[in-house]
Design an enzyme around this catalytic site. Structure first.
Site, mmCIF file in Angstrom:
data_model
loop_
_atom_site.group_PDB
_atom_site.id
_atom_site.type_symbol
_atom_site.label_atom_id
_atom_site.label_comp_id
_atom_site.label_asym_id
_atom_site.label_seq_id
_atom_site.Cartn_x
_atom_site.Cartn_y
_atom_site.Cartn_z
ATOM 1 N N SER A 5 7.763 -4.841 6.660
ATOM 2 C CA SER A 5 6.642 -5.719 6.996
ATOM 3 C C SER A 5 6.972 -7.199 6.751
ATOM 4 O O SER A 5 6.352 -8.071 7.358
ATOM 5 C CB SER A 5 5.395 -5.314 6.205
ATOM 6 O OG SER A 5 5.675 -5.304 4.831
ATOM 7 N N HIS B 10 3.539 -10.321 0.833
ATOM 8 C CA HIS B 10 3.647 -10.899 2.178
ATOM 9 C C HIS B 10 3.407 -12.406 2.119
ATOM 10 O O HIS B 10 3.078 -12.941 1.065
ATOM 11 C CB HIS B 10 2.638 -10.216 3.112
ATOM 12 C CG HIS B 10 2.881 -8.746 3.244
ATOM 13 N ND1 HIS B 10 2.146 -7.801 2.546
ATOM 14 C CD2 HIS B 10 3.796 -8.068 3.940
ATOM 15 C CE1 HIS B 10 2.606 -6.589 2.832
ATOM 16 N NE2 HIS B 10 3.621 -6.724 3.670
ATOM 17 N N ASP C 21 -2.461 -9.679 -2.758
ATOM 18 C CA ASP C 21 -1.179 -9.388 -2.110
ATOM 19 C C ASP C 21 -0.206 -10.529 -2.408
ATOM 20 O O ASP C 21 -0.332 -11.630 -1.877
ATOM 21 C CB ASP C 21 -1.391 -9.253 -0.596
ATOM 22 C CG ASP C 21 -0.090 -9.014 0.176
ATOM 23 O OD1 ASP C 21 1.005 -9.168 -0.409
ATOM 24 O OD2 ASP C 21 -0.163 -8.682 1.376
#
Ligand SMILES: *[C@@H]1O[C@H](CO)[C@@H](O)[C@H](O)[C@H]1NC(C)=O
Ligand SMILES: *[C@@H]1O[C@H](CO)[C@@H](O)[C@H](O)[C@H]1NC(C)=O
Ligand SMILES: *[C@@H]1O[C@H](CO)[C@@H](O)[C@H](O)[C@H]1NC(C)=O
Ligand SMILES: *[C@@H]1O[C@H](CO)[C@@H](O)[C@H](O)[C@H]1NC(C)=O
Ligand SMILES: *[C@@H]1O[C@H](CO)[C@@H](O)[C@H](O)[C@H]1NC(C)=O
Ligand SMILES: *[C@@H]1O[C@H](CO)[C@@H](O)[C@H](O)[C@H]1NC(C)=O
Ligand SMILES: *[C@@H]1O[C@H](CO)[C@@H](O)[C@H](O)[C@H]1NC(C)=O
Ligand SMILES: *[C@@H]1O[C@H](CO)[C@@H](O)[C@H](O)[C@H]1NC(C)=O
Length: 406
Positions: A133, A386, A383
């Protein structure tokens, strides 16, 4: 003729002049070096040394400079493709300074990203990003960087091979900018892009064909895999044999060893199947995380949540980035070079280490409804892996751009 000046004096005059000239030359060279550039007589300014690929310039060593004139390179709302894990403004982030940072290498300037020039370079070609990702985020950044330069009617997005491959097609240029999902590069039980296990997947460290056949003929290939290997158990479920046959052999293999095996499989594939005259290859070094605020001197059990500033300390390294993994990548790439295949290691780890302000934290779409307990403690669902866009991956792509043209 009478001597106007005795020869001894003349000699010393000559040597003084020579000396002064030498001092001047050294000073000019010194200042040119200090300023990382050359004196441009047309503008009377120290201009950037555009020789960005010269040996003396390491593009990956530098600092972040606030620059709200040129950055961001695009606006989040203009890039309709932005995914849930990368859009922050849309999910309520208010401080937008994170979008205004330019990467400034110490000895030279980064070539300015020009989407038209890139699209022209990629005419009739495929550029494929392969990995997890984080690499998908980089692909998306590339899509956003060129998006404004392709008329809407002349572009389209396609999903193929069970969504493993996503393709942005720019018809005018016949360019494909693609992302292929294989978080461990080799085969695993996590190869379904929407429904996969993390952490603790099962990897087939010796098999890559199922994925590689979709990208082997690409003109530019960008690989990356790291985070999926560093689960808490420090080892990996490894399978010899196939998932389907039912008679494979399972074994837990140490994290470093299984990473090494997978990269060996990957590099063996490249060595045999890549057309050296056609494909340009890149490997993105590990992307750092900011999951423990203790690492940058806070003692509140925090993480990247609510961090609006970057880390100033030059050379800072968090404990989420394992230098031993970096060394395995380097060794694999060196070995490939000895066998006549060049892969450029894009050393983006250090420059990303500084950017604890660059993660989505709580400003992203949540995959599951949050419990009250979680809502009371934002760090619990932050998060810190990312990156949001526009942001850090744009700079990875500017570096990629510089190397594609070098
Ligand atoms: C930069 O490259 C140009 C063209 O290749 C060359 O003429 C010039 O001397 C180089 N400058 C430096 C400082 O290396
Ligand atoms: C990556 O770049 C950083 C900063 O320039 C440097 O300290 C480090 O040694 C580099 N690592 C590799 C593997 O090139
Ligand atoms: C850029 O930032 C400076 C200092 O924060 C501010 O004075 C200026 O108005 C900003 N310019 C733009 C175009 O946002
Ligand atoms: C990008 O390159 C094109 C073609 O060389 C040029 O016309 C254009 O001005 C460049 N754009 C920028 C922003 O430099
Ligand atoms: C369009 O690009 C593909 C590669 O993505 C290439 O195989 C094909 O030949 C190109 N088409 C034309 C008409 O050049
Ligand atoms: C898509 O997934 C299904 C079920 O997992 C599988 O049977 C099929 O072969 C896959 N198709 C492709 C093109 O990979
Ligand atoms: C690659 O290019 C070289 C030199 O132009 C040529 O000798 C060689 O045959 C080419 N290799 C392939 C696989 O096309
Ligand atoms: C990194 O350090 C933090 C606190 O100092 C610790 O909680 C965490 O487990 C460490 N992570 C790793 C991967 O070592």
């Amino acid at each position: 003729m009478a001597k106007l000046v005795p020869s001894t004096i003349r000699h010393s005059l000559q040597s003084s002049v020579a000396f002064l000239i030498a001092v001047f030359v050294i000073a000019v060279i010194y200042f040119a070096w200090k300023n990382g550039g050359l004196y441009d007589t047309s503008t009377s300014k120290w201009s950037a040394d555009q020789n960005y690929s010269s040996e003396s310039c390491n593009l990956f060593s530098g600092k972040w400079v606030f620059d709200n004139e040129s950055y961001p390179l695009y606006r989040e709302e203009e890039c309709t493709f932005v995914y849930d894990e990368n859009a922050c403004q849309m999910f309520g982030r208010k401080d937008l300074n994170y979008q205004h940072w330019r990467w400034q290498p110490h000895r030279c300037n980064l070539k300015r990203f020009n989407a038209t020039v890139l699209l022209e370079r990629l005419r009739n070609k495929r550029m494929v990003f392969v990995g997890d990702s984080l690499i998908r985020g980089q692909w998306l950044s590339m899509v956003c960087l060129v998006n404004n330069f392709i008329p809407p009617a002349l572009k389209s997005m396609h999903y193929s091979f069970n969504n493993s491959l996503i393709t942005l097609k720019a018809q005018e240029y016949n360019v494909s900018i693609e992302f292929y999902w294989s978080p461990l590069l080799v085969e695993s039980n996590s190869d379904d892009p929407w429904n996969h296990r993390f952490p603790d997947p099962i990897v087939r460290a010796q098999t890559i064909y199922k994925h590689a056949r979709h990208w082997t003929d690409a003109d530019i290939l960008i690989f990356g895999t790291y985070l999926w290997w560093i689960g808490p158990s420090k080892s990996m479920n490894t399978l010899w044999g196939s998932f389907e046959s039912g008679n494979g052999i399972f074994k837990r293999v140490g994290m470093l060893r299984s990473y090494e095996m997978a990269l060996k499989t990957w590099s063996d594939w490249l060595e045999i199947h890549i057309d050296r005259n056609k494909s340009q290859l890149f490997f993105m070094s590990m992307s750092p995380t900011h999951k423990w605020a203790e690492e940058w001197g806070k003692s509140n059990n925090g993480n990247c949540y609510d961090e609006q500033e970057m880390i100033e300390e030059e050379g800072y390294r968090g404990n989420g980035t394992d230098p031993r993994m970096m060394r395995i990548v380097e060794d694999t790439i060196d070995e490939l070079k000895r066998r006549g295949l060049q892969v450029k290691l894009m050393n983006i780890t250090q420059l990303s280490e500084y950017r604890k302000d660059g993660h989505p934290s709580i400003y992203r779409k949540q995959l599951r409804a949050l419990t009250e307990e979680q809502l009371a403690k934002p760090t619990s669902y932050s998060d810190c892996i990312h990156w949001w866009l526009p942001g850090v991956p744009d700079v990875w792509n500017e570096l990629l751009y510089a190397h594609i043209f070098s």
